[in-house]
Design a protein around this motif. Sequence first.
Motif, PDB file in Angstrom:
ATOM      1  N   ASP B   3      -1.193  -3.855 -17.231  1.00  0.00           N
ATOM      2  CA  ASP B   3      -0.850  -3.228 -15.962  1.00  0.00           C
ATOM      3  C   ASP B   3      -1.946  -2.250 -15.576  1.00  0.00           C
ATOM      4  O   ASP B   3      -2.589  -1.646 -16.443  1.00  0.00           O
ATOM      5  CB  ASP B   3       0.486  -2.501 -16.101  1.00  0.00           C
ATOM      6  N   VAL B   4      -2.170  -2.137 -14.282  1.00  0.00           N
ATOM      7  CA  VAL B   4      -3.120  -1.160 -13.744  1.00  0.00           C
ATOM      8  C   VAL B   4      -2.408  -0.442 -12.611  1.00  0.00           C
ATOM      9  O   VAL B   4      -1.844  -1.082 -11.723  1.00  0.00           O
ATOM     10  CB  VAL B   4      -4.396  -1.846 -13.225  1.00  0.00           C
ATOM     11  N   GLU B   5      -2.439   0.900 -12.649  1.00  0.00           N
ATOM     12  CA  GLU B   5      -1.730   1.664 -11.632  1.00  0.00           C
ATOM     13  C   GLU B   5      -2.668   2.584 -10.869  1.00  0.00           C
ATOM     14  O   GLU B   5      -3.590   3.178 -11.454  1.00  0.00           O
ATOM     15  CB  GLU B   5      -0.617   2.488 -12.279  1.00  0.00           C
ATOM     16  N   GLN B   6      -2.417   2.682  -9.587  1.00  0.00           N
ATOM     17  CA  GLN B   6      -3.183   3.575  -8.718  1.00  0.00           C
ATOM     18  C   GLN B   6      -2.231   4.244  -7.751  1.00  0.00           C
ATOM     19  O   GLN B   6      -1.183   3.674  -7.420  1.00  0.00           O
ATOM     20  CB  GLN B   6      -4.188   2.789  -7.862  1.00  0.00           C
ATOM     21  N   CYS B  22      -7.005   5.947 -11.504  1.00  0.00           N
ATOM     22  CA  CYS B  22      -6.458   4.665 -11.946  1.00  0.00           C
ATOM     23  C   CYS B  22      -6.118   4.785 -13.430  1.00  0.00           C
ATOM     24  O   CYS B  22      -6.861   5.417 -14.197  1.00  0.00           O
ATOM     25  CB  CYS B  22      -7.533   3.595 -11.716  1.00  0.00           C
ATOM     26  N   THR B  23      -4.993   4.229 -13.824  1.00  0.00           N
ATOM     27  CA  THR B  23      -4.677   4.131 -15.251  1.00  0.00           C
ATOM     28  C   THR B  23      -4.425   2.667 -15.593  1.00  0.00           C
ATOM     29  O   THR B  23      -3.945   1.900 -14.761  1.00  0.00           O
ATOM     30  CB  THR B  23      -3.437   4.967 -15.626  1.00  0.00           C
ATOM     31  N   TYR B  24      -4.775   2.303 -16.817  1.00  0.00           N
ATOM     32  CA  TYR B  24      -4.593   0.917 -17.233  1.00  0.00           C
ATOM     33  C   TYR B  24      -3.953   0.903 -18.610  1.00  0.00           C
ATOM     34  O   TYR B  24      -3.968   1.897 -19.341  1.00  0.00           O
ATOM     35  CB  TYR B  24      -5.939   0.173 -17.230  1.00  0.00           C
ATOM     36  N   THR B  25      -3.385  -0.236 -18.971  1.00  0.00           N
ATOM     37  CA  THR B  25      -2.659  -0.287 -20.238  1.00  0.00           C
ATOM     38  C   THR B  25      -3.369  -1.124 -21.298  1.00  0.00           C
ATOM     39  O   THR B  25      -3.135  -0.933 -22.487  1.00  0.00           O
ATOM     40  CB  THR B  25      -1.250  -0.875 -20.033  1.00  0.00           C
ATOM     41  N   ASP B  26      -4.221  -2.058 -20.862  1.00  0.00           N
ATOM     42  CA  ASP B  26      -4.819  -2.988 -21.820  1.00  0.00           C
ATOM     43  C   ASP B  26      -5.941  -2.312 -22.615  1.00  0.00           C
ATOM     44  O   ASP B  26      -7.033  -2.095 -22.098  1.00  0.00           O
ATOM     45  CB  ASP B  26      -5.364  -4.211 -21.074  1.00  0.00           C
ATOM     46  N   TYR B  31     -14.512  -4.143 -19.606  1.00  0.00           N
ATOM     47  CA  TYR B  31     -15.153  -3.620 -18.410  1.00  0.00           C
ATOM     48  C   TYR B  31     -14.077  -3.142 -17.443  1.00  0.00           C
ATOM     49  O   TYR B  31     -12.990  -3.715 -17.380  1.00  0.00           O
ATOM     50  CB  TYR B  31     -15.989  -4.701 -17.708  1.00  0.00           C
ATOM     51  N   LEU B  32     -14.417  -2.102 -16.690  1.00  0.00           N
ATOM     52  CA  LEU B  32     -13.512  -1.622 -15.646  1.00  0.00           C
ATOM     53  C   LEU B  32     -14.288  -1.580 -14.340  1.00  0.00           C
ATOM     54  O   LEU B  32     -15.446  -1.155 -14.322  1.00  0.00           O
ATOM     55  CB  LEU B  32     -12.959  -0.248 -16.026  1.00  0.00           C
ATOM     56  N   TYR B  33     -13.648  -2.039 -13.288  1.00  0.00           N
ATOM     57  CA  TYR B  33     -14.335  -2.275 -12.023  1.00  0.00           C
ATOM     58  C   TYR B  33     -13.706  -1.478 -10.887  1.00  0.00           C
ATOM     59  O   TYR B  33     -12.508  -1.187 -10.902  1.00  0.00           O
ATOM     60  CB  TYR B  33     -14.237  -3.765 -11.643  1.00  0.00           C
ATOM     61  N   TRP B  34     -14.526  -1.191  -9.895  1.00  0.00           N
ATOM     62  CA  TRP B  34     -14.035  -0.685  -8.618  1.00  0.00           C
ATOM     63  C   TRP B  34     -14.515  -1.621  -7.515  1.00  0.00           C
ATOM     64  O   TRP B  34     -15.709  -1.922  -7.409  1.00  0.00           O
ATOM     65  CB  TRP B  34     -14.537   0.735  -8.349  1.00  0.00           C
ATOM     66  N   TYR B  35     -13.549  -2.079  -6.718  1.00  0.00           N
ATOM     67  CA  TYR B  35     -13.847  -2.924  -5.571  1.00  0.00           C
ATOM     68  C   TYR B  35     -13.369  -2.220  -4.305  1.00  0.00           C
ATOM     69  O   TYR B  35     -12.396  -1.464  -4.316  1.00  0.00           O
ATOM     70  CB  TYR B  35     -13.124  -4.273  -5.676  1.00  0.00           C
ATOM     71  N   SER B  91      -9.192  -4.030 -14.440  1.00  0.00           N
ATOM     72  CA  SER B  91      -9.627  -4.056 -15.841  1.00  0.00           C
ATOM     73  C   SER B  91      -9.916  -5.497 -16.230  1.00  0.00           C
ATOM     74  O   SER B  91      -9.227  -6.423 -15.787  1.00  0.00           O
ATOM     75  CB  SER B  91      -8.565  -3.454 -16.756  1.00  0.00           C
ATOM     76  N   GLY B  92     -10.948  -5.668 -17.030  1.00  0.00           N
ATOM     77  CA  GLY B  92     -11.342  -6.998 -17.472  1.00  0.00           C
ATOM     78  C   GLY B  92     -11.483  -7.025 -18.979  1.00  0.00           C
ATOM     79  O   GLY B  92     -12.083  -6.133 -19.562  1.00  0.00           O
ATOM     80  N   GLY B  93     -10.928  -8.073 -19.586  1.00  0.00           N
ATOM     81  CA  GLY B  93     -11.016  -8.188 -21.035  1.00  0.00           C
ATOM     82  C   GLY B  93     -11.981  -9.280 -21.448  1.00  0.00           C
ATOM     83  O   GLY B  93     -12.930  -9.589 -20.734  1.00  0.00           O
ATOM     84  N   ALA B  94     -11.680  -9.897 -22.565  1.00  0.00           N
ATOM     85  CA  ALA B  94     -12.603 -10.858 -23.160  1.00  0.00           C
ATOM     86  C   ALA B  94     -12.839 -12.082 -22.278  1.00  0.00           C
ATOM     87  O   ALA B  94     -13.924 -12.652 -22.273  1.00  0.00           O
ATOM     88  CB  ALA B  94     -12.077 -11.290 -24.523  1.00  0.00           C
ATOM     89  N   THR B  95     -11.841 -12.482 -21.540  1.00  0.00           N
ATOM     90  CA  THR B  95     -11.992 -13.707 -20.741  1.00  0.00           C
ATOM     91  C   THR B  95     -12.482 -13.425 -19.322  1.00  0.00           C
ATOM     92  O   THR B  95     -12.617 -14.339 -18.526  1.00  0.00           O
ATOM     93  CB  THR B  95     -10.654 -14.457 -20.623  1.00  0.00           C
ATOM     94  N   ASN B  96     -12.724 -12.158 -18.999  1.00  0.00           N
ATOM     95  CA  ASN B  96     -13.110 -11.784 -17.639  1.00  0.00           C
ATOM     96  C   ASN B  96     -11.991 -11.907 -16.627  1.00  0.00           C
ATOM     97  O   ASN B  96     -12.210 -11.697 -15.440  1.00  0.00           O
ATOM     98  CB  ASN B  96     -14.300 -12.595 -17.137  1.00  0.00           C
ATOM     99  N   LYS B  97     -10.784 -12.252 -17.069  1.00  0.00           N
ATOM    100  CA  LYS B  97      -9.655 -12.253 -16.141  1.00  0.00           C
ATOM    101  C   LYS B  97      -9.417 -10.804 -15.724  1.00  0.00           C
ATOM    102  O   LYS B  97      -9.271  -9.927 -16.571  1.00  0.00           O
ATOM    103  CB  LYS B  97      -8.435 -12.819 -16.853  1.00  0.00           C
TER     104      LYS B  97
END
Lengths: 116, 110
Positions: B3-6, B22-26, B31-35, B91-97
Amino acid sequence: DSGVTQTPKHLITATGQRVTLRCSPRSGDLSVYWYQQSLDQGLQFLIQYYNGEERAKGNILERFSAQQFPDLHSELNLSSLELGDSALYFCASSGSVTGGSGNTIYFGEGSWLTVV
Amino acid sequence: GEDVEQSLFLSVREGDSSVINCTYTDSSSTYLYWYKQEPGAGLQLLTYIFSNMDMKQDQRLTVLLNKKDKHLSLRIADTQTGDSAIYFCASGGATNKLIFGTGTLLAVQP
């Protein structure tokens, strides 16, 4: 300009129909991702392909399918369309599956789908 | 689950600094991104930060990452009316999802 090209930009179709959305990734990028943006669900990951093979699957409905072709372009097929499928569909691309500079993920302008 | 919350909305005056949180749970996020998304437009990649970094600066943009608290912020210095848009943290993990937040609507008052 991100370098990711999506067509069509806008599409209106009737319920029950089938549509195909097309994406050309940035030059040299091997990974293609599809996302859906809707008012109620926000931005949701649908599916990822890397060099022609499916690598990750998200909240993609069984009525939806995708593929990546040898020239690396990708298509998202949406069938038996429902009103709730109306959304903005984004394609994104990156250079590699994991790690390094391949993690820069660029998005296209999106394809607006309206189902009436 | 992941989950990502803003926060949903931020209003600032032109020339002030904006800080979007922004807070994230994973915890496996690599990588963490801003769009940035302007009305009727696509997602523009603003910046990203690798999870082993604390800070990244790029012209008017400063990204701060507190990995322990899983907190990410984007500071925009000298905010202009052209910065008015929706800002997404992802937020992006190992698979870039990418897991996206709900987006923060930044309104810049002249």
